[in-house]
Design a protein around this motif. Structure first.
Motif, PDB file in Angstrom:
ATOM      1  N   SER A 163       0.823  -1.206   0.000  1.00 43.09           N
ATOM      2  CA  SER A 163       0.000   0.000   0.000  1.00 43.09           C
ATOM      3  C   SER A 163       0.857   1.256   0.000  1.00 43.09           C
ATOM      4  CB  SER A 163      -0.937  -0.008   1.216  1.00 43.09           C
ATOM      5  OG  SER A 163      -0.185  -0.084   2.421  1.00 43.09           O
ATOM      6  N   ALA A 164       2.036   1.179   0.627  1.00 44.89           N
ATOM      7  CA  ALA A 164       2.913   2.349   0.670  1.00 44.89           C
ATOM      8  C   ALA A 164       3.471   2.676  -0.705  1.00 44.89           C
ATOM      9  CB  ALA A 164       4.058   2.107   1.651  1.00 44.89           C
ATOM     10  N   ASP A 165       3.420   1.674  -1.633  1.00 44.94           N
ATOM     11  CA  ASP A 165       3.986   1.889  -2.968  1.00 44.94           C
ATOM     12  C   ASP A 165       2.939   2.296  -3.992  1.00 44.94           C
ATOM     13  OD1 ASP A 165       6.438   1.117  -1.983  1.00 44.94           O
ATOM     14  OD2 ASP A 165       6.137  -1.003  -2.482  1.00 44.94           O
ATOM     15  N   LEU A 166       1.697   2.508  -3.580  1.00 43.49           N
ATOM     16  CA  LEU A 166       0.627   2.782  -4.529  1.00 43.49           C
ATOM     17  C   LEU A 166       0.620   4.243  -4.969  1.00 43.49           C
ATOM     18  CD1 LEU A 166      -2.304   0.663  -3.078  1.00 43.49           C
ATOM     19  CD2 LEU A 166      -0.711   0.088  -4.913  1.00 43.49           C
ATOM     20  N   ALA A 167       1.751   4.700  -5.469  1.00 40.29           N
ATOM     21  CA  ALA A 167       1.866   6.041  -6.033  1.00 40.29           C
ATOM     22  C   ALA A 167       1.525   5.957  -7.518  1.00 40.29           C
ATOM     23  CB  ALA A 167       3.289   6.562  -5.833  1.00 40.29           C
ATOM     24  N   PRO A 168       1.225   7.095  -8.158  1.00 34.64           N
ATOM     25  CA  PRO A 168       0.948   7.067  -9.591  1.00 34.64           C
ATOM     26  C   PRO A 168       2.085   6.409 -10.362  1.00 34.64           C
ATOM     27  CG  PRO A 168       0.382   9.199  -8.668  1.00 34.64           C
ATOM     28  CD  PRO A 168       1.079   8.437  -7.580  1.00 34.64           C
ATOM     29  N   LEU A 169       1.743   5.532 -11.274  1.00 34.41           N
ATOM     30  CA  LEU A 169       2.721   4.771 -12.028  1.00 34.41           C
ATOM     31  C   LEU A 169       2.887   5.334 -13.429  1.00 34.41           C
ATOM     32  CD1 LEU A 169       1.496   1.221 -11.016  1.00 34.41           C
ATOM     33  CD2 LEU A 169       3.572   2.343 -10.223  1.00 34.41           C
ATOM     34  N   PRO A 170       4.064   5.110 -14.045  1.00 32.93           N
ATOM     35  CA  PRO A 170       4.244   5.555 -15.419  1.00 32.93           C
ATOM     36  C   PRO A 170       3.227   4.877 -16.340  1.00 32.93           C
ATOM     37  CG  PRO A 170       6.342   4.935 -14.423  1.00 32.93           C
ATOM     38  CD  PRO A 170       5.273   4.479 -13.485  1.00 32.93           C
ATOM     39  N   MET A 171       2.691   5.616 -17.278  1.00 34.22           N
ATOM     40  CA  MET A 171       1.699   5.093 -18.214  1.00 34.22           C
ATOM     41  C   MET A 171       2.203   5.282 -19.632  1.00 34.22           C
ATOM     42  SD  MET A 171      -1.409   3.757 -18.284  1.00 34.22           S
ATOM     43  CE  MET A 171      -2.095   4.336 -16.719  1.00 34.22           C
ATOM     44  N   LEU A 172       2.162   4.216 -20.417  1.00 35.07           N
ATOM     45  CA  LEU A 172       2.587   4.276 -21.813  1.00 35.07           C
ATOM     46  C   LEU A 172       1.365   4.214 -22.705  1.00 35.07           C
ATOM     47  CD1 LEU A 172       5.580   1.746 -21.702  1.00 35.07           C
ATOM     48  CD2 LEU A 172       5.673   4.238 -21.502  1.00 35.07           C
ATOM     49  N   THR A 173       1.335   5.046 -23.717  1.00 36.39           N
ATOM     50  CA  THR A 173       0.281   5.028 -24.725  1.00 36.39           C
ATOM     51  C   THR A 173       0.949   4.797 -26.074  1.00 36.39           C
ATOM     52  OG1 THR A 173      -1.011   6.609 -23.425  1.00 36.39           O
ATOM     53  CG2 THR A 173      -1.651   6.287 -25.719  1.00 36.39           C
ATOM     54  N   LEU A 174       0.699   3.615 -26.652  1.00 39.03           N
ATOM     55  CA  LEU A 174       1.425   3.201 -27.848  1.00 39.03           C
ATOM     56  C   LEU A 174       0.460   2.943 -28.997  1.00 39.03           C
ATOM     57  CD1 LEU A 174       3.815   0.634 -26.098  1.00 39.03           C
ATOM     58  CD2 LEU A 174       4.235   3.057 -26.545  1.00 39.03           C
ATOM     59  N   PRO A 175       0.653   3.591 -30.149  1.00 39.18           N
ATOM     60  CA  PRO A 175      -0.216   3.339 -31.302  1.00 39.18           C
ATOM     61  C   PRO A 175       0.050   1.971 -31.894  1.00 39.18           C
ATOM     62  CG  PRO A 175       1.592   4.787 -31.918  1.00 39.18           C
ATOM     63  CD  PRO A 175       1.696   4.591 -30.434  1.00 39.18           C
ATOM     64  N   GLY A 176      -0.957   1.426 -32.548  1.00 39.82           N
ATOM     65  CA  GLY A 176      -0.820   0.110 -33.151  1.00 39.82           C
ATOM     66  C   GLY A 176      -1.227   0.098 -34.608  1.00 39.82           C
ATOM     67  N   ALA A 177      -1.568  -1.088 -35.073  1.00 34.39           N
ATOM     68  CA  ALA A 177      -1.888  -1.312 -36.480  1.00 34.39           C
ATOM     69  C   ALA A 177      -3.292  -0.793 -36.811  1.00 34.39           C
ATOM     70  CB  ALA A 177      -1.806  -2.806 -36.779  1.00 34.39           C
ATOM     71  N   PRO A 178      -3.617  -0.700 -38.101  1.00 39.91           N
ATOM     72  CA  PRO A 178      -4.991  -0.362 -38.484  1.00 39.91           C
ATOM     73  C   PRO A 178      -5.964  -1.330 -37.834  1.00 39.91           C
ATOM     74  CG  PRO A 178      -3.558  -0.263 -40.393  1.00 39.91           C
ATOM     75  CD  PRO A 178      -2.740  -0.836 -39.279  1.00 39.91           C
ATOM     76  N   ALA A 179      -7.077  -0.799 -37.321  1.00 34.78           N
ATOM     77  CA  ALA A 179      -8.005  -1.627 -36.561  1.00 34.78           C
ATOM     78  C   ALA A 179      -9.028  -2.340 -37.429  1.00 34.78           C
ATOM     79  CB  ALA A 179      -8.724  -0.768 -35.521  1.00 34.78           C
ATOM     80  N   LEU A 180      -9.376  -1.767 -38.577  1.00 35.50           N
ATOM     81  CA  LEU A 180     -10.441  -2.319 -39.404  1.00 35.50           C
ATOM     82  C   LEU A 180      -9.966  -2.544 -40.836  1.00 35.50           C
ATOM     83  CD1 LEU A 180     -13.422  -0.017 -38.304  1.00 35.50           C
ATOM     84  CD2 LEU A 180     -12.738  -2.214 -37.320  1.00 35.50           C
ATOM     85  N   SER A 181     -10.584  -3.515 -41.489  1.00 35.14           N
ATOM     86  CA  SER A 181     -10.302  -3.746 -42.902  1.00 35.14           C
ATOM     87  C   SER A 181     -10.917  -2.620 -43.734  1.00 35.14           C
ATOM     88  CB  SER A 181     -10.895  -5.093 -43.340  1.00 35.14           C
ATOM     89  OG  SER A 181     -12.318  -5.054 -43.248  1.00 35.14           O
ATOM     90  N   ASP A 182     -10.499  -2.552 -44.985  1.00 29.94           N
ATOM     91  CA  ASP A 182     -11.069  -1.530 -45.875  1.00 29.94           C
ATOM     92  C   ASP A 182     -12.573  -1.715 -46.022  1.00 29.94           C
ATOM     93  OD1 ASP A 182      -8.552  -0.496 -46.200  1.00 29.94           O
ATOM     94  OD2 ASP A 182      -8.182  -1.482 -48.126  1.00 29.94           O
ATOM     95  N   PHE A 183     -13.025  -2.963 -46.067  1.00 27.46           N
ATOM     96  CA  PHE A 183     -14.446  -3.240 -46.231  1.00 27.46           C
ATOM     97  C   PHE A 183     -15.247  -2.728 -45.031  1.00 27.46           C
ATOM     98  CE2 PHE A 183     -18.056  -6.130 -45.436  1.00 27.46           C
ATOM     99  CZ  PHE A 183     -18.796  -5.882 -46.576  1.00 27.46           C
ATOM    100  N   ARG A 184     -14.784  -3.033 -43.814  1.00 29.54           N
ATOM    101  CA  ARG A 184     -15.495  -2.586 -42.616  1.00 29.54           C
ATOM    102  C   ARG A 184     -15.443  -1.063 -42.476  1.00 29.54           C
ATOM    103  NH1 ARG A 184     -14.038  -5.504 -37.216  1.00 29.54           N
ATOM    104  NH2 ARG A 184     -15.770  -4.155 -36.589  1.00 29.54           N
ATOM    105  N   THR A 185     -14.306  -0.480 -42.860  1.00 30.21           N
ATOM    106  CA  THR A 185     -14.193   0.977 -42.801  1.00 30.21           C
ATOM    107  C   THR A 185     -15.195   1.629 -43.748  1.00 30.21           C
ATOM    108  OG1 THR A 185     -11.838   0.858 -42.230  1.00 30.21           O
ATOM    109  CG2 THR A 185     -12.637   2.935 -43.146  1.00 30.21           C
TER     110      THR A 185
END
Length: 206
Positions: free
Chosen positions: A53-75
């Motif tokens: 509990s003593a270590d529950l300070a705000p932690l580093p957060m990473l936000t990483l982009p990824g691949a295209p989510a949808l196919s051309d058809f669904r888009t």
């Protein structure tokens, strides 16, 4: 589960905290989105070491982009649905966004392993912005307070690969909506329901 409050409003969630005088459109930076959905402790699922509990300070957060989510058809299908609600929309793009909660700063080797794990699917093509077009981004995430099946599996794989410094990995989809005219709050609120399932997901404007 521990939930952190963030400014703005989530379309599908119960939280409706809007500061006096501000517009009703939920506007959250991607990092704020991450802090809203990612704060689940590994002790909940029994994976990984628990933190004191003593270590529950705000932690580093990473936000990483990824691949295209949808196919051309669904888009194309989504774009057609969106244009029935707002005819000024000219294009739609989407890609995955990964939110990584860490217990500490990752080493260079750990970050390389994480990047390799989150590199999948087709490459995301960089497109030159149209100076005459207007765009806005909607990020679809699992409902705050829930853990998606993808998150459980991805976090397990990261731990098996030796990434003990990772608390949890979650994934969302960022939709970039391009229009011939500016997109105001009312327009985005009209478009959002087409892009997510209100039973299991939430959408925020970034």
């Amino acid at each position: 589960l521990e939930r952190r409050s963030v400014p703005g409003r989530v379309f599908a969630g119960r939280r409706q905290e809007v500061s006096p005088g501000s517009e009703s459109l939920p506007r959250l930076h991607t990092l704020a989105v991450a802090s809203c959905i990612i704060r689940a402790r590994s002790s909940h699922s029994g994976r990984g070491p628990t933190r004191r509990s003593a270590d529950l300070a705000p932690l580093p957060m990473l936000t990483l982009p990824g691949a295209p989510a949808l196919s051309d058809f669904r888009t194309a299908r989504l774009l057609a649905s969106i244009r029935t609600r707002y005819a000024a929309i000219t294009a739609l793009r989407s890609h995955f966004v990964h939110f990584v909660e860490t217990r500490r700063e990752l080493s260079q080797h750990e970050r390389a392993v994480l990047d390799a794990l989150l590199t999948y699917g087709p490459r995301l093509d960089e497109q030159a912005p149209d100076s005459k077009a207007h765009s806005a981004t909607l990020i679809v995430i699992p409902r705050p307070g829930t853990i998606s099946p993808w998150s459980s599996k991805a976090t397990d794989i990261a731990h098996v690969c030796g990434l003990a410094g990772i608390e949890r990995i979650e994934r969302g989809i960022a939709y970039e909506v391009i229009a011939a005219e500016p997109l105001d709050a009312a327009a985005l609120q009209t478009l959002a329901p087409v892009l997510y399932d209100r039973m299991t997901e939430a959408a925020v404007c970034s």
